[in-house]
Design an enzyme around this catalytic site. Structure first.
Site, PDB file in Angstrom:
ATOM      1  N   CYS A  24     -14.827   9.412 -26.012  1.00 56.47           N
ATOM      2  CA  CYS A  24     -14.541  10.236 -27.192  1.00 56.47           C
ATOM      3  C   CYS A  24     -13.630  11.408 -26.848  1.00 56.47           C
ATOM      4  CB  CYS A  24     -15.854  10.741 -27.787  1.00 56.47           C
ATOM      5  SG  CYS A  24     -15.647  11.768 -29.252  1.00 56.47           S
ATOM      6  N   ASN A  68       3.307  35.813 -48.569  1.00 59.52           N
ATOM      7  CA  ASN A  68       3.837  35.124 -47.392  1.00 59.52           C
ATOM      8  C   ASN A  68       3.985  36.158 -46.285  1.00 59.52           C
ATOM      9  OD1 ASN A  68       5.250  33.820 -45.407  1.00 59.52           O
ATOM     10  ND2 ASN A  68       6.865  33.030 -46.751  1.00 59.52           N
ATOM     11  N   PHE A  95      -4.567  37.636 -43.359  1.00 60.20           N
ATOM     12  CA  PHE A  95      -5.028  36.251 -43.217  1.00 60.20           C
ATOM     13  C   PHE A  95      -6.534  36.213 -43.505  1.00 60.20           C
ATOM     14  CE2 PHE A  95      -1.647  37.194 -40.165  1.00 60.20           C
ATOM     15  CZ  PHE A  95      -0.668  36.275 -40.517  1.00 60.20           C
ATOM     16  N   GLN A 114     -15.499  29.006 -40.397  1.00 56.68           N
ATOM     17  CA  GLN A 114     -15.659  28.871 -38.957  1.00 56.68           C
ATOM     18  C   GLN A 114     -16.712  27.806 -38.646  1.00 56.68           C
ATOM     19  OE1 GLN A 114     -13.790  30.085 -36.759  1.00 56.68           O
ATOM     20  NE2 GLN A 114     -12.853  31.951 -37.546  1.00 56.68           N
ATOM     21  N   CYS A 134      -7.010  32.223 -32.452  1.00 55.10           N
ATOM     22  CA  CYS A 134      -7.477  30.891 -32.062  1.00 55.10           C
ATOM     23  C   CYS A 134      -6.469  30.211 -31.148  1.00 55.10           C
ATOM     24  CB  CYS A 134      -7.758  30.024 -33.294  1.00 55.10           C
ATOM     25  SG  CYS A 134      -6.344  29.793 -34.377  1.00 55.10           S
TER      26      CYS A 134
END
Length: 440
Positions: free
Chosen positions: A88, A349, A301, A272, A396
């Protein structure tokens, strides 16, 4: 002058088994050795190990090898707890003990910040959670094998598009994991299995969510069996149509209770994956920002309000800005749901110049950013102009954090704190948090 045909030279791959010593892990968790002074990457090998490999790729600047045998194992090597681990592609570090995983991720974060941002700093304590049963959402691929006349439900095989059939996933939240065998049995009897796309499972605080991606309309028999399965298991059921639109079939709208606020969401929204790490992450971000009741705070964000709503309980006012209009509408709904009246959400944006936007005229001493993997290019260059004195950047992707750090440093900020967030145990994926403070 006549030109004659010359056949291209083909380098032959030496497929003999060769012993090498692993020096360290790269940032993707592969073992790194050197073969004739050339970097050699070996999946599944650990630092200090002597291993036997077979070359699978030999480029001019690097090579890759398949691990054949561990001749001298590392003290950090452990037996993987998942029966599917060897095939996997979901996890890639189960062969390394937890302390080793955390050390590797912290080291990778530090090295990237030194290399690309020139910043060396002792890391804050890592934010961690239980390493099994932590995933509260997962997408599982579906593929009908015409040769075997069997349905494959699971995750992509390592470095392949093939599907590993999974009936047990130990990192999945237990109540979601328990659905896998019966879900596989249900879909294996599908009338048109070639039209199955994928399945998503999400664990809210009030319900479990099942999303089925299906190409074309469902026949009545399949629809009835699917709704019966959802009813028997008390699931909220959605269908995802060909255009990507969600159709709510039955069940409660899901929500999560996060750090004292209720966040309503749709399965298409980002939440999350690791609830425990998320709660610690939000608490740490608020602690690092040091928000006072007189301050206006900017959350960039902002998504559904994961940070915005907890910030609003400490600040005089908070502005949340998000690129996706549907998320802005849902975040506004979440503020009303929690009776929080000192927040305002805007769609924008954030790659463009925001200094003339109406919401930007307030000026914000405290700013939080939580961008996607692409980072905060564009808006990060404007933080000083927006009045920022203290910035918490949740990342991230450490590579884009390092890149964006250069902009903040050039605006007169210093890196004061840096920490690793282990959102995805047993994978090489790492998240991080950095605190930047304006000099003077």
């Amino acid at each position: 002058m006549a030109r004659f045909f010359q056949p291209k030279k083909h380098s032959t791959l030496d497929t003999k088994h060769q012993p090498v010593t692993i020096e360290r892990l790269d940032h993707q968790g592969s073992g790194l050795a050197f073969l004739h002074k050339k970097p050699l990457f070996v999946d599944g090998a650990l630092p200090g190990e002597e291993v036997l490999i077979q070359l699978t790729e030999n480029k001019s600047k690097y090579a890759r090898g398949q691990l054949i045998k561990v001749l001298k194992p590392s003290a950090e090597r452990v037996a993987p707890f998942c029966a599917h681990y060897a095939q996997c592609g979901g996890c890639d570090l189960q062969h390394l003990d937890r302390a080793g995983q955390i050390h590797h991720k912290q080291q990778a974060l530090s090295q990237l910040m030194v290399k690309f941002a020139g910043q060396s700093l002792a890391l804050s304590a890592p934010v961690c959670s239980d390493d099994q049963g932590y995933r509260r959402r997962a997408r599982l691929s579906l593929m009908w094998d015409k040769k075997t006349q069997q349905l494959q439900l699971g995750f992509r095989r390592k470095q392949s598009k093939a599907i590993v059939n999974v009936t047990d996933c130990p990192v999945l939240e237990p109540s979601l994991n328990a659905l896998l065998p019966d879900l596989n049995a249900l879909l294996s009897e599908w009338s048109q299995p070639e039209r199955l796309g994928h399945v998503e499972l999400v664990k809210g605080d009030n319900t479990r969510v099942l999303v089925l991606r299906h190409l074309g309309a469902l026949i009545e028999q399949d629809q009835q069996r699917l709704t019966d399965f959802a009813s028997q298991n008390q699931l909220t059921l959605y269908l995802m149509l060909e255009a990507g639109e969600l159709q709510h079939v039955q069940g409660e709208a899901p929500y999560c209770e996060e750090t004292g606020s209720r966040l309503s969401f749709l399965p298409s929204h980002f939440i999350q994956v690791n609830r425990a790490v998320n709660q610690h992450m939000v608490a740490q971000a608020l602690n690092w920002l040091e928000v006072s009741p007189q301050e206006h705070v900017l959350d960039l964000f902002c998504g559904l309000g994961n940070f915005t709503l907890p910030l609003a309980k400490q600040a005089q006012a908070v502005v949340g800005v998000e690129g996706v209009d549907e998320m802005v509408q849902h975040a506004t709904h979440n503020a009303k749901l929690n009776q929080i009246n000192n927040v305002a959400f805007y769609q924008a944006n954030l790659e463009q110049d925001m200094t003339s936007a109406s919401w930007a005229q307030q000026k914000f001493a405290k700013v939080l950013l939580d961008p996607a993997r692409a980072g905060a290019e564009g808006i990060v260059d404007q933080l000083s102009a927006l009045g920022a004195k203290r910035v918490v950047y949740v990342s991230c992707n450490p590579a884009t954090l390092a890149r964006d750090s250069q902009s903040l440093l050039s605006q007169g900020f210093r890196l004061e704190k840096l920490g690793m967030l282990d959102m995805f145990p047993h994978t090489s994926h790492l998240e991080s948090m950095a605190l930047f403070v304006k000099k003077g």
